[in-house]
Scaffold this active site. Sequence first.
Site, PDB file in Angstrom:
ATOM      1  N   ARG A 192     -14.149 128.798 -72.909  1.00 37.83           N
ATOM      2  CA  ARG A 192     -15.127 127.700 -72.796  1.00 37.83           C
ATOM      3  C   ARG A 192     -14.709 126.472 -73.602  1.00 37.83           C
ATOM      4  NH1 ARG A 192     -20.010 129.077 -76.196  1.00 37.83           N
ATOM      5  NH2 ARG A 192     -18.431 128.452 -77.722  1.00 37.83           N
ATOM      6  N   ARG A 231      -4.684 124.137 -82.871  1.00 35.53           N
ATOM      7  CA  ARG A 231      -4.097 125.456 -82.646  1.00 35.53           C
ATOM      8  C   ARG A 231      -4.802 126.037 -81.437  1.00 35.53           C
ATOM      9  NH1 ARG A 231      -5.503 129.037 -86.398  1.00 35.53           N
ATOM     10  NH2 ARG A 231      -3.808 130.450 -85.838  1.00 35.53           N
TER      11      ARG A 231
END
Length: 401
Positions: free
Chosen positions: A212, A225
């Site tokens: 999501r 990241r």
Amino acid sequence: MGIIGTLVKHPDEIPPLIKLKIAAHRAQKAIPKDPNLAFCYRMLTRVSRSFSIVIQQLSPELRDAVCVFYLVLRGLDTVEDDMAIPIDIKVPILKAFHKHIYDPSWKFSCGEKDYKELMNKFELVSNAFLNLEEGYQKVIAEMTERMGNGMAKFIESEVSTVDDYDEYCHYVAGIVGLGLTRLFHASGLEAFKPDDLSNSMGLFLQKTNIIRDYLEDINEIPAPRMFWPHEVWGKYATKLEDFKHEDNSQNALRCLNALITNALAHATDCLKYMEDINQEDNLRFCAIPQIMAIATLAECYNNINVFRGVVKIRRGITAKIMQTRTMGDVYGTFFDFSKKIAAKIDDNDDSASVTRKHIEDIQEYCESHLLEPYVPLPIYSHEMIFAVPSIIWIEIFGLYS
């Protein structure tokens, strides 16, 4: 669509929204007088409003331990997420975090907004931790150590393969499932659950969040990241950020659907875990996030908006999910949301056959365990809207603010 338009179109969501608002008020009023626990519960409502409601509805034997466990791990997660912390400083903190929770004099300023306050006042969380029974302390410390070491490992390595993806999700979420199982058992309220099922409970939630949050994560500054496994996305793009561009929409959807299919493989394990829970409060605590996860996957599946903006579950649906009480509710909602995914499967999609197999497994499992037909929440007429007092409308609007 505005708030009024949404409620006119979905009048059956009005009563659940009202109940959710009442539950939120009760949670705020139930904050303990002890200053350490009071900080913990106030912070809990700020970093996770819906989660705070289900925690505060747990029995006294578990409530404080789960609240503290959640905030300890949230603190650990704040350190991991802060990209401004140099790696040579971050890694030792992650590895030693389980020791710091025993030291009320320790604090480390990092994170933003509410998370920054959590870390600046972490001594209050430590004090609350030290006031827990020793059995709870041991569980929290052990799981924090395991999670911190796992996070440190992936600070210094990429999520390349699907095995890496599963391992990372185990460290940051599967261990939460293991820890909660052990807290339940330490309370004397629940029997011990197998580690593989506990792990699946965490992986199902974590993979849903990773899927999501693609756009939020990829746009993060400093450089983000990312945890989408290269083994999957590398089939569809040269760079992960390529999925943001409109000319890559088809490949973006193929990759998205592949990852959602991967997450759905954990669904039946989650059902097996939940059906052995004895206490209704504990079931609600476990089930509501899991139902939110499959609802989110249903919303995200084959939805290009994952790469264009924010994909969220409508507040009214969230409010209905928050009314979960029994395994019958769980089976019924899992069935309904899996059916929504099934309706969106494109036969030309690379993962279509595997997706359909996971959906069939979920539906067959739910149908075989429903002792009687599932009855959804009642549907209310549009005329009900005009019978709602104005003060209630104000409360409902507050949920959308």
